[in-house]
Design an enzyme around this catalytic site. Structure first.
Site, PDB file in Angstrom:
ATOM      1  N   TYR A 486       0.804  -1.232   0.000  1.00  0.00           N
ATOM      2  CA  TYR A 486       0.000   0.000   0.000  1.00  0.00           C
ATOM      3  C   TYR A 486       0.833   1.277   0.000  1.00  0.00           C
ATOM      4  O   TYR A 486       0.463   2.247   0.644  1.00  0.00           O
ATOM      5  CB  TYR A 486      -0.986   0.019   1.174  1.00  0.00           C
ATOM      6  CG  TYR A 486      -1.563  -1.324   1.552  1.00  0.00           C
ATOM      7  CD1 TYR A 486      -2.255  -2.080   0.598  1.00  0.00           C
ATOM      8  CD2 TYR A 486      -1.422  -1.852   2.825  1.00  0.00           C
ATOM      9  CE1 TYR A 486      -2.788  -3.319   0.926  1.00  0.00           C
ATOM     10  CE2 TYR A 486      -1.949  -3.094   3.155  1.00  0.00           C
ATOM     11  CZ  TYR A 486      -2.628  -3.826   2.203  1.00  0.00           C
ATOM     12  OH  TYR A 486      -3.154  -5.056   2.521  1.00  0.00           O
ATOM     13  N   HIS A 487       1.910   1.321  -0.769  1.00  0.00           N
ATOM     14  CA  HIS A 487       2.774   2.499  -0.785  1.00  0.00           C
ATOM     15  C   HIS A 487       3.012   3.051  -2.195  1.00  0.00           C
ATOM     16  O   HIS A 487       4.158   3.324  -2.560  1.00  0.00           O
ATOM     17  CB  HIS A 487       4.129   2.172  -0.144  1.00  0.00           C
ATOM     18  CG  HIS A 487       4.046   1.748   1.285  1.00  0.00           C
ATOM     19  ND1 HIS A 487       5.039   1.015   1.916  1.00  0.00           N
ATOM     20  CD2 HIS A 487       3.089   1.960   2.237  1.00  0.00           C
ATOM     21  CE1 HIS A 487       4.694   0.790   3.170  1.00  0.00           C
ATOM     22  NE2 HIS A 487       3.512   1.347   3.381  1.00  0.00           N
TER      23      HIS A 487
END
Length: 555
Positions: A486-487
């Site tokens: 999730y980056h």
């Protein structure tokens, strides 16, 4: 079209960056600010259907629910990814005030000093470590107290875990035995080492950017927050951005900006909105029927993300992990503990132990990060159905990711409809270096898991399993089992050159009155979780914007 709003600054996106900008630019009452958010309010509501979702935002362990909840999460999906067996990957992004800081795993990591010095060397003047460190400190309230590296008094609360675990304690010792030193502050002078993560938690509750920055500012008369407001396009007069057209409750409205329009939608939505507005690769815009305002080929390119894999262990009978704590009578006890003490399982973050190490000893700094937790998900459901379900038997997960991937993907609109999700091409493990580091990460994970300190707890390895031993086999496992952590960043990159989208002041190149302030401006992914760096970017940008407002306009 009805409902025109006027302000000095119109900010699009109330995520980590947008909340900071709205709070800082509305300080002192000099400027009128409008903040547009396509999602809803993050606070509890009388709507019972939404109440549970919003409640889960504020209970730390609720991330396991919000990461898959369409009420507060856009749940984007990538295109089939050739580097990961043709699989698609779900990319959670916050659809609520606070954005992804309202649904993330609550981990506070700044990255390495060299990350920001590297930005400066790429042409991002004023973004070296010495330049950005004061903004990390300005944002922070460090519960351990102030020191050379940390500060107190900032909006963002940073705290230690409330409850440790004997297996996690043993993991730190195992890391030492494997060659990763103990380091009580991986956000200090050096990142290398192992420790418990620090969290964006205050008094047992999530400290999102909305909680830290936006909610206290929303009583100001010069700040107007519009929720359920989906931005459709930036409006221009010639080459100058003058406002934003958005749809709210089925009605088209306009927010006009006397000074600037600021995009803070993140690595997916900011390039999407630029492209919808006629700013991006000309061929892409023409193909989708969007009139070209500025041919900027870098908009949507340079996409980077952290790709994480898991080495999982079955713990011995009698060892209690998070798996058992999350079920039955133990869960009821933990709920009571949280209710009365604000401690225990319900304050759990996405990982207990942070470990940073090098894939090769000749590196200057770590290039592998671990997220380690005494818990195991059902891997088949996680990989194939994107469902986060804990197993019944006790387990330990040691999950490595490469900190600075070389592979690049892209974000591209599919049509001129702002409600249609853009195409996301992750392009994981495309670069040979990324493949090498993925294999090294799995080997390091095994080295930790097989260290003597964990032998009283570990029964056997679940995954990858004994059939995965060679580098080629481990790479196959990495391709077929990993996913996003999730980056996503980089799709409106800052710097010089033909693919740069914004300059070092975060102004969109070739246009006036338009900036991008969020993780999309990172030219390279930082060595760690991205929430704290995104808040830093917005803190620094708020000073830039206020300074520009004080400067005389050239004749």
């Amino acid at each position: 079209m009805t409902g025109i709003i006027e302000a000095d600054y119109v900010i699009v996106g109330a995520g980590s960056a947008g909340c900071v900008l709205a709070a800082r630019l509305s300080e002192g009452g000099k400027f009128k600010v409008v903040l547009l958010e396509a999602g809803g309010d993050d606070r509890p509501t009388k709507n019972l259907g939404q109440f549970a979702s919003n409640l889960m935002i504020h209970i730390p362990v609720g991330y396991s629910s919000t990461l898959k909840d369409p009420k507060v999460n856009w749940l984007y999906q990538t295109e089939p990814d050739p580097g990961t067996g043709g699989r698609t990957h779900v990319w959670p992004r916050g659809k609520v005030l606070g954005g992804s800081s309202s649904i993330n795993g609550l981990l506070y990591i700044r990255g390495q000093h060299a990350d920001y010095d590297g930005w400066r060397q790429l042409g991002c003047e004023g973004w070296g470590w010495d330049d950005v460190a004061p903004y990390f400190r300005r944002a922070e309230h460090q519960e351990r107290g102030g020191c050379d590296w940390h500060a107190t008094g900032g909006p963002l609360n940073v705290s230690d875990v409330t409850t440790k675990h004997p297996v996690s304690d043993a993991v730190i010792e195992a890391c030492e035995q494997a060659g990763i030193p103990r380091n009580d502050d991986v956000n200090g002078s050096s990142q290398e080492g192992a420790t418990y993560y620090q969290l964006t938690v205050k008094n047992g509750q999530r400290c999102s950017a909305a909680v830290a920055y936006l909610h206290p500012a929303m009583t100001r008369p010069n700040l107007k927050v519009e929720t359920n407001a989906l931005a459709g396009r930036v409006l221009f007069e010639g080459r100058r951005a003058t406002g934003v057209e958005f749809t709210q409750n089925g009605v088209k409205r306009v927010a006009m900006a006397r000074a600037e329009v600021i995009l803070a939608g993140g690595a997916i939505n900011s390039p999407q909105l630029l492209q919808l507005s006629g700013v991006g690769p000309a061929e892409l815009l023409i193909r989708n029927g969007v009139p070209v305002i500025a041919d900027l080929p870098g908009v949507g390119e340079n996409l980077q993300d952290h790709y994480v894999m898991s080495v999982r262990y079955r713990l011995k009978a009698g060892v209690v992990s998070v798996n058992e704590q999350s079920k039955g009578g133990r869960l009821a006890g933990e709920a009571l503990r949280y209710l009365f003490q604000r401690k225990g399982l319900l304050t759990l973050s996405a990982a207990h132990i942070a470990a940073f190490c090098k894939s090769r000893p000749d590196l200057v700094g770590p290039d592998i990060q671990f997220h380690i937790l005494p818990a195991t998900m059902d891997l088949d459901k996680l990989v194939n159905e994107q469902k986060m379900e804990l197993e019944d038997l006790p387990g330990l997960t040691i999950a490595p990711c490469q900190l600075r991937p070389e592979s690049r993907g892209h974000i591209r609109i599919k049509s001129a409809d702002p409600a249609e999700y853009p195409s996301i091409f992750a392009n994981y493990l495309a670069d040979p270096l990324d493949q090498e580091v993925a294999v090294a990460g799995l080997k390091w994970a095994r080295k930790i898991g097989e260290a003597p300190a964990l032998s009283p707890y570990v029964d056997s390895e679940i995954n990858p399993g004994g059939e995965f031993r060679t580098d080629s086999q481990l790479l196959d496992y990495a391709r077929l089992s990993g996913s996003t952590i999730y980056h996503p960043v980089g799709t409106c990159q800052m710097g010089h050159g033909p693919m740069a989208v914004v300059d070092a002041q975060l102004r969109v190149r070739g246009l006036d009155g338009l900036r991008v302030v969020d993780a999309s401006v990172m030219p390279r992914l930082v060595s760690g979780n991205t929430n704290a760096p995104t808040i830093m970017i917005a803190e620094k940008a708020s000073d830039m914007i206020r300074e520009a407002a004080r400067a005389p306009v050239a004749a």
